[in-house]
Structure formats: C-alpha cells, structure tokens
Design a protein around this motif. Structure first.
Motif, PDB file in Angstrom:
ATOM      1  N   LEU A 260      33.226  13.490  33.662  1.00 41.40           N
ATOM      2  CA  LEU A 260      32.774  12.687  32.528  1.00 41.40           C
ATOM      3  C   LEU A 260      33.863  12.580  31.471  1.00 41.40           C
ATOM      4  O   LEU A 260      34.068  11.507  30.868  1.00 41.40           O
ATOM      5  CB  LEU A 260      31.514  13.319  31.929  1.00 41.40           C
ATOM      6  N   ARG A 261      34.600  13.661  31.219  1.00 45.27           N
ATOM      7  CA  ARG A 261      35.698  13.604  30.255  1.00 45.27           C
ATOM      8  C   ARG A 261      36.807  12.669  30.732  1.00 45.27           C
ATOM      9  O   ARG A 261      37.377  11.913  29.931  1.00 45.27           O
ATOM     10  CB  ARG A 261      36.251  15.013  30.018  1.00 45.27           C
TER      11      ARG A 261
ATOM     12  N   TRP B  85      35.730  17.662  22.187  1.00 44.99           N
ATOM     13  CA  TRP B  85      34.878  18.208  23.257  1.00 44.99           C
ATOM     14  C   TRP B  85      35.012  19.721  23.327  1.00 44.99           C
ATOM     15  O   TRP B  85      34.012  20.442  23.431  1.00 44.99           O
ATOM     16  CB  TRP B  85      35.268  17.575  24.585  1.00 44.99           C
ATOM     17  N   GLU B  86      36.244  20.234  23.278  1.00 47.95           N
ATOM     18  CA  GLU B  86      36.439  21.682  23.324  1.00 47.95           C
ATOM     19  C   GLU B  86      35.822  22.375  22.117  1.00 47.95           C
ATOM     20  O   GLU B  86      35.227  23.455  22.236  1.00 47.95           O
ATOM     21  CB  GLU B  86      37.938  21.979  23.399  1.00 47.95           C
ATOM     22  N   LEU B  87      35.953  21.758  20.945  1.00 47.40           N
ATOM     23  CA  LEU B  87      35.332  22.339  19.756  1.00 47.40           C
ATOM     24  C   LEU B  87      33.819  22.343  19.860  1.00 47.40           C
ATOM     25  O   LEU B  87      33.153  23.312  19.455  1.00 47.40           O
ATOM     26  CB  LEU B  87      35.770  21.563  18.509  1.00 47.40           C
TER      27      LEU B  87
ATOM     28  N   VAL C 175      39.651  13.141  21.620  1.00 50.06           N
ATOM     29  CA  VAL C 175      38.379  13.316  22.338  1.00 50.06           C
ATOM     30  C   VAL C 175      38.320  14.676  23.017  1.00 50.06           C
ATOM     31  O   VAL C 175      37.303  15.387  22.951  1.00 50.06           O
ATOM     32  CB  VAL C 175      38.192  12.173  23.351  1.00 50.06           C
ATOM     33  N   LEU C 176      39.406  15.079  23.666  1.00 50.48           N
ATOM     34  CA  LEU C 176      39.416  16.381  24.341  1.00 50.48           C
ATOM     35  C   LEU C 176      39.308  17.527  23.337  1.00 50.48           C
ATOM     36  O   LEU C 176      38.630  18.524  23.594  1.00 50.48           O
ATOM     37  CB  LEU C 176      40.699  16.518  25.159  1.00 50.48           C
TER      38      LEU C 176
ATOM     39  N   GLN D 116      46.780   8.638  22.465  1.00 55.44           N
ATOM     40  CA  GLN D 116      46.595   9.409  21.236  1.00 55.44           C
ATOM     41  C   GLN D 116      45.123   9.680  20.955  1.00 55.44           C
ATOM     42  O   GLN D 116      44.765  10.714  20.380  1.00 55.44           O
ATOM     43  CB  GLN D 116      47.235   8.705  20.039  1.00 55.44           C
ATOM     44  N   ARG D 117      44.246   8.772  21.371  1.00 58.19           N
ATOM     45  CA  ARG D 117      42.815   8.994  21.192  1.00 58.19           C
ATOM     46  C   ARG D 117      42.260   9.963  22.233  1.00 58.19           C
ATOM     47  O   ARG D 117      41.261  10.643  21.987  1.00 58.19           O
ATOM     48  CB  ARG D 117      42.073   7.665  21.276  1.00 58.19           C
ATOM     49  N   GLN D 118      42.881  10.019  23.392  1.00 59.49           N
ATOM     50  CA  GLN D 118      42.422  10.952  24.418  1.00 59.49           C
ATOM     51  C   GLN D 118      42.546  12.396  23.950  1.00 59.49           C
ATOM     52  O   GLN D 118      41.656  13.225  24.204  1.00 59.49           O
ATOM     53  CB  GLN D 118      43.236  10.740  25.699  1.00 59.49           C
TER      54      GLN D 118
END
Length: 374
Positions: free
Chosen positions: A173-174, A193-195, A189-190, A184-186
């Motif tokens: 999904l990621r 998601w980790e946070l 997002v990652l 730069q947006r990836q």
C-alpha cells in the motif's frame, strides 16, 4: 442573447448536479469512511508486531492472521469472563431478592406504621398498567434491538477485514501510494507513515501498561475487602477505564461499586473512594509520565484533542484523537525551525530596560564609572 450564455447555464446546472450527487454519496458512505478510518489505525497499532514476526521469516499474511487471532482471543476471553461475572451476580440477586424485599417492607411498616405485605406488593406490581405497557413496548422493540446487533456485528466484521488488509499489505500500500507522488513527496509520506505507526503503537502500549497497573491496584483493594469476582472486576476496570474514552472511568467503576454493595454497603463506599483517589493519581502522576515516554504529548493537548475528536466523530474521534495529534505534532516538528532562546528572554518587560529598549545601567555600575573618572 450571447452565444456563451446557454452553454454557461448548462455547465452551471451540471456542476450543481454533480455537487449534489457527491454530497449525497458522501452522506450515504460516511459510515463506511469511519469504519475504514478505524481499520487504518487498528492496522497501524498491530503493524509493529506484524513486522517483528515477518522479520523472522514468517509470511506477512500469516503473521497478520496470528496477531489478529491473539487480539480476538483476548476480546473473547474478556467478554466470557465478564459474562460469567454478570450471570453469577444476576443469579445471586434473583435468589436474594425476596429477602431484600422483605427487609424493605419491614422498614416501611416500622417507619410509617403501615401493614404492607410482600404478596400485596407483588400483585400490585404484576397487575399495574405501567408494567403491561413496558412489556408491550419491549416486545415491539425486539426487532429493533436485533437489527442493531446485526448491524454492529457487520460493522465489526468490516473493520476487521479492512484492518487485516491494511496490515497485511502495508508495504504494498505504501509503494502504491508513493508511486503517484514525486520523489520529494514520497519521503514526506513515508516519514508520516512511520510516525503514525510509532505514535499509535506507543499509545496502545501506554494504555495497556496503565490498564495493567490499574487492574493490579483494584484487584488488591477488592481482594482485601472480600468482594467476589475480584480478578474479573480488576480486568474490567483496567481495560474499560483505559480503552473507552471520556466515560470509560465511570463505566469501569460502576460495576465494582454495585457488586460491593451486594456484599456490604460500606464496602461500596470504600470502593468508590478508592476509584476516585486512584483516578486522580492516574491523571496527575501516572499518565503524564507514561504518556511523555511513549506518545510525547502534553496532557493538556491530549485532553483538548480528545474533546475535539469527540465533537467531530463521537467515540471514534475520541479514541483516535491522541495518536493523530501526536503524529501531526511529530511530523510538523520536523519542518518547524527552532531558535535558541536568549538569556534574558524570561525577564519581565521593562524590568531591566529603559526607554528605547536599551539596558538601563545599574547604580553600582554608575558608581564604578564615576570612581574611575575621578
């Protein structure tokens, strides 16, 4: 009439119709969106455990299934334990109800010089109009209750299914989400998601730890007082007070107080006092320390986020408000530039400054300068 006017009118009507259709569809699907939101945060909560199992060579789908089986076993055991407690207490209350009724009738007869009997009270209650109306209304509402139960089971199944897919297909999904974004947006997002995984897992861990401490404390008190079903009541208080927002504390404390009242009214008073005192200890000493290490959010911010979440989405918003706020706070903290605080930043305004914002020389410094000139 201008040539562009009919086309503009048709375009405006078409856009208005599309807006109405989108608003209607959103209103119809709001329940599904809320279920997907709950499933997403549930998947974030179990993802650390799934990652640990998959890191040991287990397939991700099998690891997710084992984690969900463990969660389901905990819930089934909890409800089975509480069902046995309630069934036992209801049976005890039904068996001892005639003696309770006799004692109440004797007290009324002595206090008000009446001659009531248990047979008269039972006949008056059984043949009363309000009891017959209540029975008829209850019979007519059986279908509504059944529909509500079936709807709740369907929602639970929907949440479990979506959360399973979110947890099992988390990496895929990621990748699918990042594939439609620039590089730069990836990274953003990652990082978000980790946070979210870290803060949600920390929130669940902190709640589980406080539930364990609360359960042990209440078990010791209930066992000392001799209240029946002390282990089950301790589990009830620990889980309900921590995982049901806002009203969980009151629901958790009501059942032990009620069961203690069946043993001795003074025991109920002592249990109520302990519940109130422990709640203050938890709110002001225990929760800030544990939450600061796991979620890293100020207690006032946590309380405000729970109130805001409850106002927006009800109980669901109150439940997910703290991990959402902690995630946003940590994510925005990466991009907020901070500066060193000046040494005199904590001085009161005008305390050591003269007109124009310049430092006002002290009397000692002026004396030293005068001596040097002399």
């Amino acid at each position: 009439m201008p040539r562009w006017l009919p086309r503009a009118v048709v375009t405006t009507l078409a856009l208005f119709a599309c807006f109405q259709l989108a608003a209607w569809a959103f209103h119809q699907l709001i329940g599904l969106f809320i279920n997907i939101l709950i499933a997403f945060f549930l998947a974030l909560a179990v993802e650390p455990a799934v990652d640990r199992l998959s890191a040991r060579g287990m397939r991700r789908g099998l690891a997710t299934g084992l984690v969900f089986l463990g969660v389901a076993a905990v819930f089934v055991g909890f409800f089975t334990l509480m069902g046995s407690v309630l069934a036992g207490q209801i049976q005890t209350m039904v068996q001892e109800f005639p003696s309770y009724l006799d004692s109440v009738i004797n007290w009324v007869n002595r206090s008000f010089h009446t001659r009531f009997s248990r047979v008269q009270v039972q006949e008056s209650v059984l043949h009363s109009d309000w009891l017959q109306r209540y029975v008829r209304n209850s019979a007519s509402g059986v279908l509504d209750v059944s529909a509500t139960v079936i709807g709740g089971l369907f929602q639970a199944l929907t949440v479990a299914l979506f959360s399973f897919y979110f947890a099992a297909d988390g990496p895929r999904l990621r990748r699918a989400l990042c594939s439609v974004l620039p590089p730069q947006r990836q990274a953003d997002v990652l990082r978000a998601w980790e946070l979210a995984v870290s803060k949600t897992g920390g929130y669940i861990y902190s709640r589980a730890l406080m539930a364990l401490i609360s359960g042990i404390a209440h078990y010791v008190v209930l066992e000392i007082l001799g209240v029946p079903y002390a282990p089950a009541l301790a589990v009830w208080v620990g889980l309900v007070s921590q995982f049901i927002p806002t009203i969980g504390t009151y629901l958790a404390g009501a059942l032990p107080v009620l069961i203690a009242f069946t043993v001795n009214p003074w025991y109920a008073v002592w249990v109520l006092v302990f519940v109130v005192v422990y709640q203050q200890f938890e709110n002001y000493l225990l929760q800030p320390r544990i939450t600061a290490k796991t979620v890293d959010i100020h207690p006032a911010v946590a309380f405000g986020s729970v109130v805001a979440g409850a106002a927006l989405l009800g109980a669901v918003g109150a439940l997910i408000a703290i991990p959402v706020t902690a995630t946003l706070q940590a994510f925005l903290g990466v991009y907020v530039k901070r500066y060193e605080v000046a040494d005199d930043a904590d001085e009161p305004r005008g305390g050591r400054r003269g007109r124009g914002g310049r430092d006002r020389p002290s009397l000692l410094s002026r004396l030293i300068k005068a001596l040097r000139r002399g």
